[in-house]
Design a protein around this motif. Structure first.
Motif, mmCIF file in Angstrom:
data_model
loop_
_atom_site.group_PDB
_atom_site.id
_atom_site.type_symbol
_atom_site.label_atom_id
_atom_site.label_comp_id
_atom_site.label_asym_id
_atom_site.label_seq_id
_atom_site.Cartn_x
_atom_site.Cartn_y
_atom_site.Cartn_z
ATOM 1 N N MET A 185 0.828 -1.202 0.000
ATOM 2 C CA MET A 185 0.000 0.000 0.000
ATOM 3 C C MET A 185 0.865 1.256 0.000
ATOM 4 S SD MET A 185 -3.205 0.966 0.229
ATOM 5 C CE MET A 185 -4.179 2.314 0.720
ATOM 6 N N THR A 186 1.862 1.291 0.844
ATOM 7 C CA THR A 186 2.719 2.456 0.938
ATOM 8 C C THR A 186 3.487 2.677 -0.365
ATOM 9 O OG1 THR A 186 3.020 1.942 3.272
ATOM 10 C CG2 THR A 186 4.508 3.546 2.318
ATOM 11 N N LYS A 187 3.957 1.604 -0.979
ATOM 12 C CA LYS A 187 4.711 1.717 -2.225
ATOM 13 C C LYS A 187 3.812 2.246 -3.349
ATOM 14 C CE LYS A 187 8.119 -0.836 -4.829
ATOM 15 N NZ LYS A 187 8.803 -2.091 -4.999
ATOM 16 N N ILE A 188 2.598 1.774 -3.420
ATOM 17 C CA ILE A 188 1.649 2.231 -4.430
ATOM 18 C C ILE A 188 1.333 3.717 -4.203
ATOM 19 C CG2 ILE A 188 -0.721 2.014 -5.278
ATOM 20 C CD1 ILE A 188 -0.476 -1.001 -4.755
ATOM 21 N N PHE A 189 1.146 4.077 -2.945
ATOM 22 C CA PHE A 189 0.863 5.470 -2.612
ATOM 23 C C PHE A 189 2.014 6.387 -3.042
ATOM 24 C CE2 PHE A 189 0.736 9.017 0.482
ATOM 25 C CZ PHE A 189 -0.495 9.540 0.116
#
Length: 145
Positions: free
Chosen positions: A1-5
């Motif tokens: 999630m953090t990487k996509i964000f």
């Protein structure tokens, strides 16, 4: 999630800054077209808008000064020329316009100072400086001791 964000944020910022850079160029180019077609009100707005995005664009200040010259607003013309000169001290067109204003105001010492700078940087408009110097010779009071 953090990487996509992070990827989404990166893409957003890339698109945002790319469009901001393109819009700066488009504002000046569009303003110049309006100025050349003598649409001065809209040109003024676009030059001012360009300055918001690019406050160190001496050419925008120069063209604003030209518009104010056309409108006979010497105070605003001179303010824009002074700003352009701060950004680009060797702009011969700005120097020449400021010399003409100083002549109109009978500020001969300012004309001389600007003329000295102008003489060092002139490439295209050197003859105009010579004409101003000749007119100064005829105007300045002679020191009779």
């Amino acid at each position: 999630m953090t990487k996509i964000f992070k990827i989404i944020i990166f893409i957003y910022l890339t698109v945002f800054f790319s469009s901001a850079v393109l819009s700066k160029e488009n504002f000046f180019d569009e303003a110049l077209k309006m100025y050349q077609s003598e649409n001065y009100d809209d040109a003024r707005f676009m030059f001012e808008r360009n300055i918001v995005f690019n406050p160190k664009d001496a050419q925008s200040y120069l063209y604003l000064a030209k518009i104010y010259n056309f409108e006979k607003n010497q105070r605003k013309e001179e303010n824009n020329l002074e700003t352009a000169l701060l950004i680009e001290p060797d702009n011969e067109e700005v120097l020449l316009m400021l010399m003409k204003i100083a002549l109109e105001k009978s500020n001969y010492s300012k004309v001389k100072n600007l003329s000295q700078t102008f003489a060092k940087v002139c490439e295209k408009l050197c003859d105009e400086n010579n004409q101003i110097q000749e007119s100064l010779k005829n105007i300045e009071p002679k020191n009779e001791s």
